[in-house]
Every structure is written in structure tokens, then in C-alpha cells.
Design a protein around this motif. Structure first.
Motif, PDB file in Angstrom:
ATOM      1  N   ASP A  99       0.823  -1.212   0.000  1.00 37.76           N
ATOM      2  CA  ASP A  99       0.000   0.000   0.000  1.00 37.76           C
ATOM      3  C   ASP A  99       0.856   1.260   0.000  1.00 37.76           C
ATOM      4  N   LYS A 100       0.236   2.389  -0.324  1.00 38.63           N
ATOM      5  CA  LYS A 100       1.029   3.580  -0.587  1.00 38.63           C
ATOM      6  C   LYS A 100       1.672   4.161   0.666  1.00 38.63           C
ATOM      7  N   GLU A 101       1.064   3.931   1.819  1.00 39.34           N
ATOM      8  CA  GLU A 101       1.682   4.431   3.041  1.00 39.34           C
ATOM      9  C   GLU A 101       3.031   3.726   3.257  1.00 39.34           C
ATOM     10  N   THR A 102       3.008   2.410   3.094  1.00 38.64           N
ATOM     11  CA  THR A 102       4.234   1.646   3.266  1.00 38.64           C
ATOM     12  C   THR A 102       5.299   2.083   2.254  1.00 38.64           C
ATOM     13  N   LEU A 103       4.863   2.303   1.021  1.00 39.83           N
ATOM     14  CA  LEU A 103       5.822   2.718  -0.007  1.00 39.83           C
ATOM     15  C   LEU A 103       6.482   4.037   0.373  1.00 39.83           C
ATOM     16  N   LEU A 104       5.656   4.987   0.823  1.00 38.97           N
ATOM     17  CA  LEU A 104       6.194   6.287   1.210  1.00 38.97           C
ATOM     18  C   LEU A 104       7.183   6.138   2.366  1.00 38.97           C
ATOM     19  N   GLU A 105       6.798   5.305   3.321  1.00 40.95           N
ATOM     20  CA  GLU A 105       7.660   5.067   4.474  1.00 40.95           C
ATOM     21  C   GLU A 105       9.027   4.534   4.036  1.00 40.95           C
ATOM     22  N   GLN A 106       9.010   3.593   3.098  1.00 38.83           N
ATOM     23  CA  GLN A 106      10.268   2.983   2.673  1.00 38.83           C
ATOM     24  C   GLN A 106      11.143   3.970   1.908  1.00 38.83           C
ATOM     25  N   ILE A 107      10.494   4.823   1.130  1.00 36.43           N
ATOM     26  CA  ILE A 107      11.275   5.845   0.425  1.00 36.43           C
ATOM     27  C   ILE A 107      11.860   6.826   1.440  1.00 36.43           C
ATOM     28  N   THR A 108      11.029   7.235   2.398  1.00 35.62           N
ATOM     29  CA  THR A 108      11.467   8.207   3.404  1.00 35.62           C
ATOM     30  C   THR A 108      12.655   7.678   4.202  1.00 35.62           C
ATOM     31  N   GLU A 109      12.579   6.415   4.534  1.00 30.08           N
ATOM     32  CA  GLU A 109      13.647   5.780   5.281  1.00 30.08           C
ATOM     33  C   GLU A 109      14.981   5.879   4.545  1.00 30.08           C
ATOM     34  N   ILE A 110      14.910   5.622   3.258  1.00 29.62           N
ATOM     35  CA  ILE A 110      16.123   5.699   2.447  1.00 29.62           C
ATOM     36  C   ILE A 110      16.663   7.127   2.444  1.00 29.62           C
ATOM     37  N   ILE A 111      15.755   8.114   2.362  1.00 30.38           N
ATOM     38  CA  ILE A 111      16.197   9.509   2.323  1.00 30.38           C
ATOM     39  C   ILE A 111      16.916   9.872   3.622  1.00 30.38           C
ATOM     40  N   PHE A 112      16.452   9.299   4.705  1.00 31.14           N
ATOM     41  CA  PHE A 112      17.127   9.548   5.987  1.00 31.14           C
ATOM     42  C   PHE A 112      18.580   9.071   5.969  1.00 31.14           C
ATOM     43  N   GLU A 113      18.808   7.998   5.237  1.00 30.15           N
ATOM     44  CA  GLU A 113      20.165   7.440   5.208  1.00 30.15           C
ATOM     45  C   GLU A 113      21.147   8.293   4.408  1.00 30.15           C
ATOM     46  N   MET A 114      20.631   9.195   3.581  1.00 31.80           N
ATOM     47  CA  MET A 114      21.517   9.974   2.710  1.00 31.80           C
ATOM     48  C   MET A 114      22.279  11.011   3.524  1.00 31.80           C
ATOM     49  N   VAL A 115      23.562  11.188   3.180  1.00 30.70           N
ATOM     50  CA  VAL A 115      24.357  12.158   3.942  1.00 30.70           C
ATOM     51  C   VAL A 115      24.790  13.364   3.116  1.00 30.70           C
ATOM     52  N   ASN A 116      24.817  13.222   1.795  1.00 30.70           N
ATOM     53  CA  ASN A 116      25.183  14.362   0.952  1.00 30.70           C
ATOM     54  C   ASN A 116      24.022  15.360   0.985  1.00 30.70           C
ATOM     55  N   PRO A 117      24.240  16.573   1.532  1.00 29.28           N
ATOM     56  CA  PRO A 117      23.106  17.494   1.731  1.00 29.28           C
ATOM     57  C   PRO A 117      22.478  17.950   0.414  1.00 29.28           C
ATOM     58  N   ASN A 118      23.299  18.172  -0.610  1.00 28.64           N
ATOM     59  CA  ASN A 118      22.729  18.613  -1.887  1.00 28.64           C
ATOM     60  C   ASN A 118      21.782  17.573  -2.464  1.00 28.64           C
ATOM     61  N   LEU A 119      22.225  16.323  -2.439  1.00 26.00           N
ATOM     62  CA  LEU A 119      21.393  15.264  -3.003  1.00 26.00           C
ATOM     63  C   LEU A 119      20.149  15.048  -2.149  1.00 26.00           C
ATOM     64  N   GLN A 120      20.328  15.081  -0.853  1.00 24.94           N
ATOM     65  CA  GLN A 120      19.182  14.860   0.018  1.00 24.94           C
ATOM     66  C   GLN A 120      18.135  15.958  -0.127  1.00 24.94           C
ATOM     67  N   ARG A 121      18.588  17.214  -0.189  1.00 22.90           N
ATOM     68  CA  ARG A 121      17.630  18.323  -0.342  1.00 22.90           C
ATOM     69  C   ARG A 121      16.875  18.218  -1.664  1.00 22.90           C
ATOM     70  N   MET A 122      17.615  17.863  -2.692  1.00 22.75           N
ATOM     71  CA  MET A 122      16.982  17.723  -4.006  1.00 22.75           C
ATOM     72  C   MET A 122      15.879  16.668  -3.971  1.00 22.75           C
ATOM     73  N   VAL A 123      16.185  15.524  -3.389  1.00 21.74           N
ATOM     74  CA  VAL A 123      15.202  14.449  -3.351  1.00 21.74           C
ATOM     75  C   VAL A 123      13.990  14.848  -2.497  1.00 21.74           C
ATOM     76  N   ARG A 124      14.263  15.459  -1.333  1.00 21.58           N
ATOM     77  CA  ARG A 124      13.146  15.920  -0.482  1.00 21.58           C
ATOM     78  C   ARG A 124      12.226  16.880  -1.237  1.00 21.58           C
ATOM     79  N   TYR A 125      12.840  17.799  -1.967  1.00 16.56           N
ATOM     80  CA  TYR A 125      12.090  18.795  -2.744  1.00 16.56           C
ATOM     81  C   TYR A 125      11.074  18.115  -3.660  1.00 16.56           C
TER      82      TYR A 125
END
Lengths: 315, 315, 315, 315, 315, 315
Positions: free
Chosen positions: F108-134
Motif C-alpha cells: 500500500d502507498k503508506e508503506t511505499l512512502l515510508e520505505q522511500i522516506t527511510e532511504i532519504i534519511f540514510e543519505m548524507v550528501n546534503p545537496n542530493l538529500q535536499r533535491m530528493v526531499r524537494y
């Protein structure tokens, strides 16, 4: 001392041991004989010229021996060339051995065997497991030291086994993502897919193609071997046919040497996993040699592309 | 009576025996079941519709049986179609037999065997001769009745043996023009090149591809068989390797199913002779059906070309 | 004395007559002029350097003359090179003549003409026979001495006529195997198919392409010639059109220079026979130069393949 | 009344005159004969069915005649189809004529001839001018009415001459931009490039390919014609060869029917101008049929693309 | 004095100013350092060797500087090479300047700007006109001096603007022939189509590819720029999308760098006009260098063809 | 009750709810209007015919509505077809809803969003992370429901997010095998690579291509979006360029829509991971429908292959 021949620049003087990969005679434009040697260590290789070579020199310096060589690194047609000032065979007292001059897989062969064996233990289909055991037993010695190819990828000692083990790791993960995959079939295909190279290639260091390799190739060689193994083991389930198909199709397309394309799920996966591991091996080794902000040399087996290493890799 | 189904035109009434090649059920737009039969004799085949078929009809009419059928030849989407008025299975008293309804090679199988045997007598290389004898003995029955293909060329009873014999005749003449050719090698290659089709194809009348045919194909099948025959016969001369190469390369190119192109003179010749005989078989049969001044139908296996029969052919 | 230049190895001294195929001037890195000569006999050719050439040398040594040359066979970039010690033009008293230094067909031109004439006698279609006679008469002199190509196959004196005669022999045999073939049409096609080369190529020894050859090519040249011949001979049967089609299509595919593919049975056969004879000519000559167990050099016109000569060829 | 058959939709009743382009017989699934007619006017064509056709109908309705037809526009497999209610041949008193039902170039043939003639006046090279005059005189009648192709572009009455005139206008402008261009050569090439179509195509309305067109094609036909014209006119300057080359190469590539690619500047330009005018003709006619904001139908000769008409085209 | 470096032959002595295009160090086979310089003027370039270069020489002679050089023109591997006798940097008093040594468009940049501006005045669609003005203003300086490419066509100062102006002239004429064409759209597409090169190429003299050029390329760069311009200018009509499509598709095919083929009439025309002008630029410059009766060098970007200049061009 | 429309056979009666995917009018050969409906549920779709449809029917039955339908499953041209006996719109009281008839991702879409969000948390390069969050923030709603394609793979609700999450899992494992990989770059590339589809496709159920999708395509659309995002976020590190390159190159080859091939390691990996997940999705779904021992239907996006399910899969 510099780390290896690949790190010498034009103008440097080289004075160290190297392995003779090839030696050929020539006659210079002044009519005098000379020797062209290809000398290597684990970092790379260099063409070297021994001008005014004596007949004794021609006898002495042969492929697969270690030499102590001193000379200047020049440039000839855009590539470095070593102009030899002095050269002599390495002696027992020099404390150097051939294995130090050949590139090897980053994992030792005992570990590789262990990892393959562990996977075999996980297999539950008896036909597939017996088949794989048969081949591991039959070819164990060669399998653990052969390269996976003459050039391009995993072209070093134990390259074949290292390639198999990397592929098995990818397979294991994809099995967990795609539970429909038949694990045993995929593992068996990975372990056997390139064993035909043991007959296609002439040996371990500086391998070339055998006559059988040139006229038949490792794919049909291995298809036949599986058929004979099935006879010897008296296995006649459909597993034999499917395994033969996996070997036959693992290059993916007729133009790439597979007369049948993958027509079984695990055959398609075998092809894709082989592709990833071969490409990553080439890419990682090429990128290792360049600094951030630079491009690699052209990679022939990757459509001649040059890859870029981003500047932010430093961080 | 007309000569055969191929000679009936739209509007004709057909009333004769035919062989059922395939039978499939359908439901018409009025909701009633019907049978679609493919019926054939030696001159060609026609799609036939048995409208409002009873469950008994569906049981009764099966592939590979002879039927007496009466009906009108209509046209559906540009192709003739038989609308069945009455149909019944052939009976013993009808005096017809299946073999009269299947196309056959123009030479009987005894003669074909004789001609192949004669060639084997001419061979002097013992390894090649023994290998060929082995296979002729092993597969004699099937070899003499199998077609050479599912469609396109020599797709009739004894087509494979007829193709072999024609190729042997061409080979004999080319040997006399080019004395450098190794006769024994070329003969052995011709006799064995397509024997893998005995496993690739499902049978003699209305053949389809077996699972082994689809996943492996007749070329690797035969390469493996030669390897096993060599083991059985304890032959280990280079002849085995060269014969395997000839089989492997006889389609000429990777895209056409040969992972190695011909790399031995006789392998190249085998490929060319195969090409000529297959093409002439297709061409002659297509041109036979048209009058001078006309074009044949499109020949799929000859790049979809239509061939012209010149008007002066009449003379 | 060795048999010819092709049999000399690096380190040998050469001292004999050779034919100058080409001569070009250069300036060495020391600023001094030199001559590069391509010298040949019937066994092959070699690049030769005349260092410190005088202006008189540059004047004296020209293409198509015979010279007596002495020098050492060196190696330069993997290929043999002759370092000239002394060189002089051949003189009448030397008793050598150009024809001894050019490769020739293995059959003399009188015999070739006889064999072609014999075939023409067998033709019964008057239109085709008259057409062929017309061209044989018109071009007899050139036809009997021209090569069939600039390189690759039959590229020697009388190569064209020799190629025609070989093809006619194959045609005769195929006619006996496939009686449906129109013999006259096939013979006429074979005799005329490459006559356009008499205008496409500049001459007999060391031929190059003429302007007409470069801008039009031998195929359209010959199609036009047949049209004009038909006008001159007042022939207007369909034979003219079919013959033009055979010439036009004999390379088989658009990519190979035939704007129409073969669409008549004898056109297809012409293409196939041309292919066989050209390939066998290349293959036999390349294999002649190697020992059993060796591969030939790469054959450019055969997709760059290297062919293997089996070891059992010795027996 | 609607403007033409292309403007009728499913459900409409059609009652007007149309030209029969083709007529073929069939037998319906109910066993009754019917006629399939292809009917056309200048806006398009439609398939029509005359169910339960009598033998008289079959005799009566033939290709190239005008008929008065009444029926309903249905849809069959996604395409409109006319179900005929009544049909009769047009009569003298109906006041309709065939030329009203065939598409024509938007410029009349007198004007086209005038424009070609004007260009010929501008030519100064006597060889080229004489050559062009010769052909205009020889083929004037056909040249002014033939289509430029069977389908795709300029496939209407006077299409060939209209295509020539458009190309001449482009040539004139490009000459002014690129003064190095040899105007006379380019003009001559344009006027002659497609004249071989007068022999390749069977006629003006509903043309098909002649036997000569199928076996030789308009390019080699015209190369030969120029050679013969040069003989007749006793012209032997290099202009003849260059003109033949321009015709030969004007399709640009071997795969597209030109055995030689353009090797002269004006040959390259001829190819490019031909391309532009053919493409613009196809594109403009396809876009004319759609509204802003819509895509055209797939254009087969433009790689099957569908073109978009922007919405702001309305403004 | 000769006109330029391209007109010197082997054996000539050169003594004049040249621009250093590139300088690289090497070590000769005698172990001594040397400099390889690429020297150029507007007629061409030559490789030059400064043997036994001092460290000062290596410092002194750098890319983009003018030098006075004296030396002999030799030949090395079939290409001319300058053996430097003396070399010194040009001085203020020598009265030479870099711009005299770089090839320039045949029209000055003021005139080019004027011609582009004039076309912009003719545009009536306000969205398209504003968009074009925006970019001309933004990039005016670079646009007027950049080359259109690194090599092949218009690879000289102001080459890009000159290419645009030539294309606009062709567009104007084609608009008059095909009135359906949307003039504003075509003009806008032509002016903007290659502006991405201002970011793809590194500069004006001796340009190379930037990192952005290598990883993204001028086509997607410009698509993005148009999107941003539309945002800045608050234009949101369909014109923006169509302009982006025209840029995206102007190479015509995916294999040539356009992920979408032209799907709008003016996009197709833009592609064709670009093709013509690029080809004519290459062809005219290559033909300028040869005499009537000769072939040009091979033109890489025109499928490696050599073009012929007819002998009657002299007249 | 059967599980879904895909499980009905010829001869069955269907009586249940289905979703109308498309509705088009036609006129039968008897002149009467009919409706062709494409009806679907989550198991598949079927063509249905409503013969003798009234004008009310034509009004009533529209795409995207639910209907109760009763009828017989027939066969037409080898495919099942539903002959409608009765049909009516679903009513509120029927208790069915559209979402039950559309295929959805298995997560379901909630789970999908959660899994994507989790991955974004793992990112450390601020430029890449900000871009993806945007982008996740900007497109969250659509991203979680869009399909990944119109057909072939992940063509169901939430298909895009499900494809992203699967790819992220593969990426995570490959990172552990190949530690040189830049995790942040690969994750960012995977999350963003297909977001352009949100503009390329028209919607969620039964999507088609938008005008922007047809003229520009999702790859250049997303390259532009990243450029604009970087402007908005004032990011100007090299990460922006590399991310744009990854999007641009993720189809791997020019012929497949990527004007630049992957030239950065993570770009190559992105392409390979995309390939594996798309292929496995297609393969698994096709194999699910067949029994062991059978072949799947032809898979268009996998070179039209039919895949075999081995018989030992049962065990």
C-alpha cells in the motif's frame, strides 16, 4: 621506491624486478638485432626495448621468468616505453617470486571455495545439487585459480571463482526480493556458467585461446559437458535440459554467442547478474586509477565509453 | 476429378478424401460451437469450417486421420476456405491410406540410403568414416523418413535424407573442381549436419518443435552427440573437434544460430552447399506453381522476394 | 636460391630481381631524402627503403620496371622490410621479363578461351547466344588477360576469364542436379556478369579504379552495355531484360551494390556460384601458405576470419 | 452535398458518383457471391461491398469506370466501408468525367512545361542543355501527366512535372546562397532524375510497376537512357558520366537503391532537394487534413511518424 | 612568400609566424627531451618537432601564443612535419596578432547580427519573438564569435552565427515555396537550435567539450534553457513546448542525439535545413582545395566519402 | 463464482461487475449499430459486444464507469469475446467501487512512502538529500498512485512508487557488494529517474501519453525539472549536473531514448537496476499465469520471447 610500473612517468629511471610476459626478436633500422619484452607487475605492464641484443640475450630472456631490469622510461607513439640499460634474471637470493607479480582476486582461493561450498549446502533439489558437486569435484583445482577472461573483466588469478562468488551474492539478494525465483536453479547456473573457460583458455598467467576455444567456444563446450555429466550421474530429470539451456543462453543474444536467448526466468536472471558483475568489475578497476574530476581511459568492453569520477567523491 | 485441393477455386464443390492436420473448436457469433479443421493432401492445405458441430463431431475428428468431406470452396479474408456440407471418417473399404496424402521426397528411401552408403564407402579417413557409420546405424529409421524442416524447404517425408543426398552430389562436383578440399571431412559434415533435427522436431507428419528443440536447438544437440559418439567409439583425433566445429558453424553467422562462423575450409563449403540446396528446393517448388510471365508468391525464407518466371521458359 | 620474396625471413640477405610496383619519395628524420619502393614477384611483395637516395635514384626507379636488388630483410612494425644495399635496373642481358614477376591464372588464356567457346556452342537460345558472342568478340583481348578484381580474389592476370570458367563448370553440374534450371540463361549470365570490370579497372598489372569505375561501377556499366548491344543486334526478346536483371542483381543485396535482389531463379544461382568461386579462390590461396595446425592470416573479404588447417590434412 | 468521400462519417448515407479503382469477387459466409470495389474521388477512397452480386454485376463493374452509387457508410475493422444499396454505371447524360475524380497537381501542365523550358533557357553548358532538350522532346507527353510515384508523394496526375518544378525552384535559391554550385549540372540532374519512372510505372491513373520496373528499376533504366542519348547526340564530354552518376546516386545510399552514394557536389544537392520536396509534399497534404491540436495519421514513408499541428496555427 | 602553412611541400623551408595550438613534451629514443608543437595559421596546421628542447623551451612555448619559427618541412608517416631550426615568441614589434591566424566566417559579426535582427523584426508571433529576443540579448557576445562545432563544419570564429544566417536565408526561400510553413516558428527554431553549444564548447579558438557538454550535451541544455526563459518571461503558450520539441528533435533521429524525431512540420524543416547548410559548408571547403579532375580528401562527417570535382568546372 | 474475468473460458456464462475501460460505436454488417466495450477487473480484460445498441446505450455506457454485465464468453479470431445479454450501470446499493477493479501494487502507498522516506534519511550528501526531499514533497500525491508505464511493466496503481522501492532494495544490496558505489547518488537517481512520467502520462487508470509526453518525453522533462529545482534551492554543486546526467542516460543507449550513455558509475548501475526490476516484474506476472510445463504468451517488451516454466517447479 615507487609502488609499481604503472606509477612511473616519462623521464623516470626504473630499477626493480618485473615478470616477462612476452619476448620477441626484431632487427633495428641499423641492421642490429634487438629484443622487445613485455614486462609486468601487478600494477600494469610496459613495453621494453633491449637494443643490440646478443644471441645469448635472445636465448636467456623468455616469457614467464622474473628479471631485474634498469632503464629509462621514454615515450613512443604516446605510450611509455622502457629503454633497458641493464637486465638480468632474478636469482633465488633475490627473494622475489612470480606470484607477487601477477594480479590476483582480492579474496584467497580457500575462502572462495568455502563460499561456493556453503551455497551448495543450501541447495535442496538433488539433481541440481549432484550436478554441481560433480563439477566442483572434477575441476576444483583449475576453477580456483583460473581467470574469468583473457581481458576486460576478472582477468586475474582466481578471477573465475571470484566472479562466481560475487554473482552468488547478488543472486541471494535478488531471491529475497523476488521469491518466485528458483534458487537452486539460479545457483547451479551461476556456478557452472563459465566452467567451459577451463577448456577455452590456455592457462592462468597470460592466457590465450585454445584450439577448442577458437573452434567451439566455452558455451557449447559446457553444454556438452553437462550432457555427459548427466549420463555419468544417471540423472534424467528436466533439470539437465534447463541447465544446458541456461549455459547456452547466458550471453543473452545470438550476436553475443548464445544461439538461444534466455527462455526460462532463471536464465534471464543469470544473464543479468553476469552483466552487472562483469561491468562493475571493469568500472571499479578503471575508476580506481583516476582522480575525482577526471575521466577513465576508454573501456573497450563498455562500448568504448570513458567514465567520469565526480569531484564530490572526495568528500 | 481435380488433381488436389490446391487446384480448387472459389465456387467449386469439393467431394473427396483429405487428411486432418489440425482440429480446433470455436464458438460462432451466434453462440453455436463449430470446428475449424486444417485439411491437406499432397498438393496443399485448406482451412475448413464445420458449423454447428455436435459434441460427437468434436470427439470424432482428430488430427492425423483421413476423412471424406464434401463442401463449397469459399473465400475468407483473401484465402480459400471450405464450408463443409458433410464429413465422415474414411473407412477401410475406401481404399485410401495416409501416406497418399503426405508429400514425399521424389526419391524413395531405399535409394536414398543406398546413395548415402555409397558415399561412406568412398571415405578413407577411418575416424570420420566410423563416426558417420555410427550415426547412420543409430538413426537409420528416422533419418530416412524425417523432413528437413518444419517449413520453407524439404518439409516433407524423407526431406532430410533427400537434402543430404543432393548436398553430397554438389560436394562431389566441387571436390573435382577444387581438389584441395578434404572430401571425407566434407562428406561427414554433410551427412551429420542436420541430424540434430531428429530430436528438434516432434515427428514426420505435421512436425512441431520439441521442448529440447526450443530450448537448445539442433545445432548444440548434435555437437553434444558427436562428443558422446567419440567417447563411445574411443576416437580422439582432431577430426572430432573439426566435425563439431562444422556442425556448430554450418548456419554461417551468429545471428543465424552459429556461435562460431566457419573457420575451416570444409565448414565454409558445407554452409554454402546447404544454402544452395535449400534455396533451390524452395525456388523450384515455388516456380513450379506459376506460369511463364508470372511471379511466385512471396517466399518468406528468401527475404520475402517474389520470383519471376520468364516468358521464354515456354520454348 | 629461395623460391620468391615471400619465403625470405628477417635476417636473410636478398639478392635477386624484383618488379617495382610503386615508388614514393620521403625525407628521413635526419633530413635526408629516401625512396620507399614496393617490390614484388609472383610470391608476394615487400616494402623496401633506399636510404640517402640521390636525385638520380629518384628519377631512375619507377613503377612497372624490373630491378636487381641486394639488401637485408629487417622487420618494421611487425612486417618485413628490405633495407637496400644496392639496386640497379634490369638489363636486356639479365634475361628476365616482367611477365615472370606477375601472378597469373593457373590455366593459359588459349585454354580459357576454348572452354568459354565450348560452352557457347552448347547454348540453344539464339538471342542469348548472339548476345554472348557479341561481347566475347568485342572484348576478347582484354577479357582474357584482366584480373577479376583489384584485390581479394582472382586478382591476377587472366583472373577474370579463369573465374568465369570455374563458374561455368559449377553451373554445368548444378544444371544436372536441378534440371529445371535454364542453362543458356545461367551460362550467359556467368560469362557477362563481370565484363563491366574491363571499364571499371584501369589495367592488368597493379590495376586501380577508373573514374567511370568510381562514379558508376561495373554493374550499371554492364547493364547499359547489354542494352546497347541489344539495340545493335536488334534483339528485343525478354532475354535482354532478364540478362540485364541478372547483371544488376548478381551482388545479391542493395548493401553490396545490387539495387535489385535476384528475382529470377538463374539470377539467384549466378549470385551463389559467384560467391562460392570467389570464396574458394581466397580460401585455397590463403590455406596454401600455412602448415597443418596453423591459422591463416585474417581474410578481409571473408569477414576478417582466420581459417584453420587441420593437422590431419598431412596424412 | 458533402465535398468528397473522405468527408463522410460512419452512419452517413452516400449518394453520388465515384471512380472504380479496383473490383474483386468473393463468396460470403452464407455462400453467396459479392463484389468488393475500391471507389475513389479526389479526396480519398473507400472500400465498398455489393452483397449478393449477380453474374451481370460482376461483368459490369470494372476498374477505371465511373459509377453512381448509393449506400450507408459503416465501419469494418476500424475503417469506413460502404454498404451498397444501389449502383449503376455513369451515363453520358450524367455530365461527369473521369478527370474530375483523379487528383491532379495544383498547377496545370502548360505552366509546368513553361517553367521547365524557362530553366533550360538559362543553361549555358551546351552538352548539358542538349541532353536535357533531347529528353524533354522525347518524353514531353508522358512527362507532363505522369505521377512521381505509386504512393507516398506526388502520386497524382502531373505529379512528376510538379515535383521537378518545385525542385528547380529550390535549386535556384540554393545556387544564389552557394555560388560555387554548378547550376547547369544541378538543373539537368533535377529534370532528368526521375524520368526512368515513365518506364517503371504502368500509367497515369492507378499506376503499378511494370516488369522492367520490378526487375531493373527507374535508376538503372535512366542511366542507360542517358548513355544512349549521348551516343545519339554524339556528346562525349565528362558531362555524360557526371549526369549518369547523378541519376545513379540520387537516392543517397545503397540501401535506398543507389549503388554509388553522391560523389559530386551537385549530386549531393540533388539528393537533398529531392528529399525536401518529397517530404514537404507528404507533410503538407497530411497536415491539411487535420485540425490544430491534432496529430496526422501515420506517414509510412516518414518512418511511420504522426505529425502534430500546433494549436496556435489558428491565429 | 607562400600564402600559408598548408601550401608548403616536403623539402621547403618555412620561416614565418604561426600560432601555437598545442604543446606537449616527449623524450626521444636517444633519451633527450623534445617538444611537439601543433602550429597553425588560417590555411591549416602542421606538427612540429623541437628536438633537444631545453627546460626553458618547455616553459616558454605554450598554447595560444604566436611564434616566429624557421625549419624544414619533412614527411613523417605520410604527413608533413616541421623540423624546427629556430623558434622564438612573437614580439609587439613584429606587428602580428592572434586574430590573423584563426579562421573566421566570411562575414563580419556586425553584419551577422544585423541579419539576425532583421529576421526577428519580421516575426509576428509575440511569444516566439520575445523568446528569441531574450536569448539574443542574453548570449549576444558569445553567439557572434563562437564556432558552430569543434570540427567538420563551421568550426571557425563566428561559425555559429554564420550558420544561423545561412539557414535563415534557406528558410526564407522555402517559406515562399511552401506557404503553409509557419515562418515565425521556423525562424525561432533556427536561431535557437544550437545555442546550447555556448555551454557545450569551451571557447572560441581550439575549443573542446566542457563537462556539461560531455555529460548532458547541447540539445538537453537548450531545452532546459527555453523552459527557464519561458518562466522568466511568463510565457506559457504552446509555443514553448513546440520550441523545446524543435530543439530536441533537430538531429532527426535517436541515434544522432534526438530522443524524439521531428513531429511538427517546422521541426522537420529545421532538421533538413541544418543538414543542407552543414553539408554544403563541408563540401565547398573541401572542394576549394582541389583542382578539377581531382577527388577531395575523405570527409569523415559525410560517411567518409571523397568527392570529385568535374573537369568541366574550369570552363 | 470464478475469481475474475481472466479465468473464464469459451462457453462460460459471465454474470458480474466490470469496469468500462473504453467504449466505441460501430455498425454491423446488417446495418445495425453496436457497442464495443473493453471491460476489465484486476485479473484482466475482455472485449465485449453489445449488439443492436440503442442510442440510449451509446450515451449511457462510458469509460471509467462500473457495470453489471451478463453474457456468453465466445471466441473471435482466437481471443475470448463477451457477447452481452444484459448490461446495466452499477448502483450505490451494489456495494462495488472502482478501486476494486483496478490492479494495484502489492504494497500500500503508506508503506511505499515510508520505505522511500527511510532511504532519504540514510543519505548524507546534503545537496542530493535536499533535491530528493524537494521532489518528494512537490509530487508526493501523484508519485504514490501513478503507474510506472502505460503497459509492459508496473502498469498499475502505485506502480511507479513500487518500482522505486524495489530498485532501492536492489541498490542497497549492490552497495554492500560494491562498497565503491556512491550510495546517495544512486538512491537519488533511483527516486527521481522516472518522475518525468507524472507529466508524460495522463493519469492513473487507463493512462495515455500527454502532448508534452509525446513531443518531449519523460527524460528531458525531468532533466529540466532538476535544473529548475537546483535554481529554486540555490544548489550549484556538481551533484546537479551528475543527477541530470543520470536521468538523461538511464535508458542506456541513444536508440532507447538516452542521448548520452551512462558515463558515471552510478548512472550505469541505475540503468542496470531499472532493467532488472522491469524485466522481473514482467516475467513474474507472465509466469504466474501458466502451469509448469507451459510457455507464457509472447512478451513484447522482452523481444517477443515466450518463457518456459519448468515442470520441476511444482515440487
Amino acid at each position: 621506491m615507487k609502488k609499481g610500473i604503472a606509477f612511473y612517468n616519462v623521464g623516470d629511471v626504473f630499477d626493480h624486478f618485473l615478470l616477462v610476459k612476452a619476448a620477441t626478436k626484431g632487427v633495428a633500422s641499423n641492421g642490429k638485432p634487438f629484443l622487445t619484452l613485455i614486462l609486468k607487475d601487478t600494477t600494469g605492464e610496459i613495453e621494453a626495448k633491449l637494443w643490440e641484443a646478443t644471441p645469448e640475450d635472445e636465448e636467456l630472456f623468455q616469457s614467464e621468468m622474473l628479471v631485474r631490469v634498469m632503464g629509462d622510461v621514454n615515450q613512443f607513439r604516446g605510450r611509455p616505453q622502457l629503454k633497458i640499460q641493464s637486465i638480468r634474471p632474478a636469482q633465488a637470493t633475490d627473494g622475489v617470486q612470480i606470484s607477487d607479480f601477477i594480479e590476483k582476486a582480492p579474496v584467497d582461493k580457500e575462502t572462495l571455495l568455502e563460499q561456493i561450498t556453503e551455497i551448495i549446502f543450501e541447495m535442496v533439489n538433488p539433481n541440481l545439487q549432484r550436478m554441481v558437486r560433480y563439477f566442483i569435484k572434477k575441476y576444483q583445482d583449475d576453477l580456483l585459480v583460473y581467470p574469468a577472461a583473457v581481458k576486460n573483466h576478472h582477468e586475474y588469478v582466481s578471477g573465475l571463482a571470484y566472479h562466481i562468488v560475487s554473482m552468488l551474492r547478488i543472486a541471494k539478494e535478488l531471491k529475497s526480493l523476488y521469491p518466485e525465483v528458483n534458487k537452486d536453479l539460479l545457483y547451479a547456473g551461476i556456478i557452472l556458467h563459465d566452467l567451459g573457460k577451463l577448456k577455452e583458455l590456455s592457462g592462468i598467467s597470460a592466457p590465450s585461446y585454445t584450439l577448442e576455444g577458437k573452434l567451439i567456444g566455452h558455451i557449447p563446450i559446457m553444454v556438452e559437458e553437462i550432457g555427459q555429466a548427466a549420463k555419468d550421474l544417471q540423472i534424467d530429470g528436466e533439470e539437465v535440459l534447463i541447465l544446458q539451456h541456461m549455459i547456452l543462453s547466458h550471453h543473452g543474444k545470438a550476436e553475443w554467442g548464445s544461439p538461444k536467448p534466455p527462455l526460462v526466468r532463471e536464465a534471464e536472471l543469470l544473464h543479468l547478474i553476469d552483466l552487472i558483475d562483469a561491468k562493475m568489475n571493469m568500472l571499479n578497476r578503471a575508476l580506481e586509477k583516476v582522480n575525482p574530476g577526471e575521466f577513465t581511459e576508454r573501456l573497450f568492453a563498455m562500448e568504448n565509453r570513458q567514465f567520469y569520477k565526480p569531484t564530490f567523491e572526495e568528500k
